[in-house]
Design a protein around this motif. Sequence first.
Motif, PDB file in Angstrom:
ATOM      1  N   ASP A  90       0.818  -1.208   0.000  1.00 52.41           N
ATOM      2  CA  ASP A  90       0.000   0.000   0.000  1.00 52.41           C
ATOM      3  C   ASP A  90       0.859   1.267   0.000  1.00 52.41           C
ATOM      4  N   GLY A  91       0.408   2.260  -0.747  1.00 48.03           N
ATOM      5  CA  GLY A  91       1.120   3.529  -0.773  1.00 48.03           C
ATOM      6  C   GLY A  91       0.925   4.309   0.516  1.00 48.03           C
ATOM      7  N   ILE A  92      -0.340   4.619   0.840  1.00 45.79           N
ATOM      8  CA  ILE A  92      -0.696   5.269   2.102  1.00 45.79           C
ATOM      9  C   ILE A  92      -1.770   4.416   2.750  1.00 45.79           C
ATOM     10  N   ASN A  93      -1.566   4.045   4.022  1.00 44.21           N
ATOM     11  CA  ASN A  93      -2.459   3.107   4.685  1.00 44.21           C
ATOM     12  C   ASN A  93      -2.883   3.659   6.041  1.00 44.21           C
ATOM     13  N   ASN A 113       2.941   5.523  -6.275  1.00 44.71           N
ATOM     14  CA  ASN A 113       3.103   4.401  -7.205  1.00 44.71           C
ATOM     15  C   ASN A 113       3.151   3.145  -6.345  1.00 44.71           C
ATOM     16  N   ALA A 114       2.031   2.447  -6.260  1.00 43.36           N
ATOM     17  CA  ALA A 114       1.887   1.352  -5.308  1.00 43.36           C
ATOM     18  C   ALA A 114       1.719   0.011  -6.005  1.00 43.36           C
ATOM     19  N   GLY A 140      -3.417   1.718  -3.547  1.00 40.82           N
ATOM     20  CA  GLY A 140      -2.817   3.048  -3.599  1.00 40.82           C
ATOM     21  C   GLY A 140      -3.088   3.834  -2.334  1.00 40.82           C
ATOM     22  N   LEU A 141      -4.355   4.173  -2.105  1.00 43.41           N
ATOM     23  CA  LEU A 141      -4.815   4.801  -0.871  1.00 43.41           C
ATOM     24  C   LEU A 141      -5.729   3.803  -0.177  1.00 43.41           C
ATOM     25  N   ASP A 142      -5.365   3.394   1.033  1.00 45.43           N
ATOM     26  CA  ASP A 142      -6.095   2.348   1.748  1.00 45.43           C
ATOM     27  C   ASP A 142      -6.458   2.862   3.127  1.00 45.43           C
ATOM     28  N   ALA A 143      -7.758   2.898   3.435  1.00 49.94           N
ATOM     29  CA  ALA A 143      -8.199   3.325   4.757  1.00 49.94           C
ATOM     30  C   ALA A 143      -9.196   2.319   5.311  1.00 49.94           C
ATOM     31  N   ASN A 144      -8.911   1.818   6.493  1.00 53.66           N
ATOM     32  CA  ASN A 144      -9.876   0.977   7.193  1.00 53.66           C
ATOM     33  C   ASN A 144     -10.861   1.899   7.905  1.00 53.66           C
ATOM     34  N   VAL A 194      -2.445   8.848  -8.167  1.00 53.57           N
ATOM     35  CA  VAL A 194      -2.195   7.508  -7.634  1.00 53.57           C
ATOM     36  C   VAL A 194      -2.143   6.507  -8.770  1.00 53.57           C
ATOM     37  N   HIS A 195      -0.973   5.889  -8.939  1.00 58.03           N
ATOM     38  CA  HIS A 195      -0.834   4.762  -9.847  1.00 58.03           C
ATOM     39  C   HIS A 195      -0.880   3.513  -8.984  1.00 58.03           C
ATOM     40  N   GLY A 196      -2.012   2.838  -9.042  1.00 57.03           N
ATOM     41  CA  GLY A 196      -2.242   1.685  -8.186  1.00 57.03           C
ATOM     42  C   GLY A 196      -1.740   0.398  -8.800  1.00 57.03           C
TER      43      GLY A 196
END
Length: 207
Positions: free
Chosen positions: A30-33, A73-74, A78-82, A94-96
């Motif tokens: 993940d890029g940002i988690n 670049n993940a 890319g952007l992951d939020a629980n 975001v390049h996922g």
Amino acid sequence: NLDIQKSYEGLEGFDITINGGDIKIVSSDDGINAAGKKIEESVSDEGGPMKNRFMEEDQGALMTVNGGVISVNAGGDGLDANGDISINGGTVTVHGPSDGGNGTLDYASSCKITGGTFIGIGSIGMAQDPSEDSTQASVVVRTDEIMDAGTDISLKDREGNILAQTKTLKDAQWAAVSLPELRVGETYILCAGTTEKEVLLTQMVTI
């Protein structure tokens, strides 16, 4: 300024707020988690170090972007939020993932866009679109054919003026663009390589 050139996950935290700066992230996962609230710990079967176990996917974690220029670049999400993702300003590209087991956006509750520029590209298998409760419009495209790495993607107005553009870094079948200029009821031209498609924004998130 942050330039994370190699990582497993670039930025992690239960509550992440980005107000500005220039942030570049390359990650194998993940890029940002936004996650990480523990509910218990367990010992591995081999009696090794303690491992964290996490509660259900919607932990109430928050990822908020209010400004800055963020490039991800993940290899995973890319952007992951629980929990929730909120994009209120800034420029987020975001390049996922290219595999179908992850998504450019991955959230448990919502991904609300109220401002700024968002461009996301990635695989289609686990793709999530911006939330319909967004107050800024988004154009989302899902393609049957794979867009090869290096494909130019742009969004134009009816007069052909380029509003946003980027180039795919990996093979992709999903893309989303959100800009302050987009208006529901207006027609735009989405270009992927040599293919052009007119899109009438009929709702806040138009696919």
